[in-house]
Write a protein that holds these residues in place. Structure first.
Motif, PDB file in Angstrom:
ATOM      1  N   GLN A  26      28.470  -2.509 -59.489  1.00  0.00           N
ATOM      2  CA  GLN A  26      28.339  -2.873 -60.772  1.00  0.00           C
ATOM      3  C   GLN A  26      28.046  -1.415 -61.531  1.00  0.00           C
ATOM      4  O   GLN A  26      28.715  -0.998 -62.280  1.00  0.00           O
ATOM      5  CB  GLN A  26      27.250  -3.783 -61.008  1.00  0.00           C
ATOM      6  CG  GLN A  26      27.916  -5.319 -61.351  1.00  0.00           C
ATOM      7  CD  GLN A  26      26.739  -6.213 -62.112  1.00  0.00           C
ATOM      8  OE1 GLN A  26      25.512  -5.636 -61.852  1.00  0.00           O
ATOM      9  NE2 GLN A  26      27.231  -7.024 -62.878  1.00  0.00           N
ATOM     10  N   TRP A 120      30.140  -7.220 -67.974  1.00  0.00           N
ATOM     11  CA  TRP A 120      30.515  -7.369 -66.817  1.00  0.00           C
ATOM     12  C   TRP A 120      31.046  -8.544 -66.472  1.00  0.00           C
ATOM     13  O   TRP A 120      30.665  -9.688 -66.987  1.00  0.00           O
ATOM     14  CB  TRP A 120      29.424  -7.397 -65.697  1.00  0.00           C
ATOM     15  CG  TRP A 120      29.641  -7.509 -64.299  1.00  0.00           C
ATOM     16  CD1 TRP A 120      29.226  -8.658 -63.547  1.00  0.00           C
ATOM     17  CD2 TRP A 120      30.455  -6.647 -63.569  1.00  0.00           C
ATOM     18  NE1 TRP A 120      29.621  -8.489 -62.196  1.00  0.00           N
ATOM     19  CE2 TRP A 120      30.309  -7.308 -62.105  1.00  0.00           C
ATOM     20  CE3 TRP A 120      30.809  -5.368 -63.572  1.00  0.00           C
ATOM     21  CZ2 TRP A 120      30.934  -6.958 -61.016  1.00  0.00           C
ATOM     22  CZ3 TRP A 120      31.528  -4.817 -62.799  1.00  0.00           C
ATOM     23  CH2 TRP A 120      31.588  -5.558 -61.365  1.00  0.00           C
ATOM     24  N   LYS A 125      35.496  -8.606 -61.358  1.00  0.00           N
ATOM     25  CA  LYS A 125      34.679  -7.448 -60.995  1.00  0.00           C
ATOM     26  C   LYS A 125      35.006  -6.091 -61.771  1.00  0.00           C
ATOM     27  O   LYS A 125      35.101  -5.109 -61.263  1.00  0.00           O
ATOM     28  CB  LYS A 125      34.802  -7.342 -59.542  1.00  0.00           C
ATOM     29  CG  LYS A 125      34.085  -8.259 -58.667  1.00  0.00           C
ATOM     30  CD  LYS A 125      34.038  -7.923 -57.178  1.00  0.00           C
ATOM     31  CE  LYS A 125      33.560  -8.871 -56.145  1.00  0.00           C
ATOM     32  NZ  LYS A 125      33.001 -10.307 -56.847  1.00  0.00           N
TER      33      LYS A 125
END
Length: 140
Positions: A26, A120, A125
């Motif tokens: 992330q 996010w 992803k």
């Protein structure tokens, strides 16, 4: 008993590493997205920057053709990160930016503060911009 402790500790260590890897992914992705976005803005690729807006918000936040024409009247002279805040539990990030803007017709330069907001998306992803493009004409 000793073997059982070793196996349990090994499992816990493996889980901890997996968690770190997810967080690392992330963090890497937000850095990559913010770099690509800031490059698009610095080089005047506002249409390309629109592609980084969250798809569900793109129609609402994307500039109109007339606004895109206004973007052609400016040149970006600086794009500086003033501060970043990330909330991993919510999957959001906020970055305060100071942008140098030059009017191509008058060659007058000014600074604009802009707050980027990112979200996010765990399914694909990736990080999506949820704040829209900077408004360089606000208050003028």
């Amino acid at each position: 008993m000793r073997l059982l402790k070793f196996v349990l500790l090994s499992c816990l260590f493996a889980l901890a590493l997996a968690g770190c890897q997810t967080t690392g992914t992330q963090n890497n992705k937000i850095t990559e997205q913010q770099y690509a976005y800031s490059a698009a803005i610095r080089w005047g690729d506002f249409e390309g920057a629109v592609n980084m807006i969250k798809p569900e918000l793109r129609a609402k936040l994307a500039p109109t053709p007339m606004q895109l024409e206004r973007y052609k009247q400016i040149q970006i002279s600086g794009y500086n990160d003033v501060g970043t805040e990330m909330d991993k539990t919510k999957g959001t990030a906020v970055r305060l930016i100071n942008i140098g803007v030059i009017n191509r017709h008058t060659l007058a330069e000014r600074n604009v503060r802009y707050t980027e907001a990112w979200e996010w998306d765990p399914e694909v992803k990736t990080w999506w911009l949820i704040s829209g493009l900077p408004d360089f004409w606000e208050g003028q």
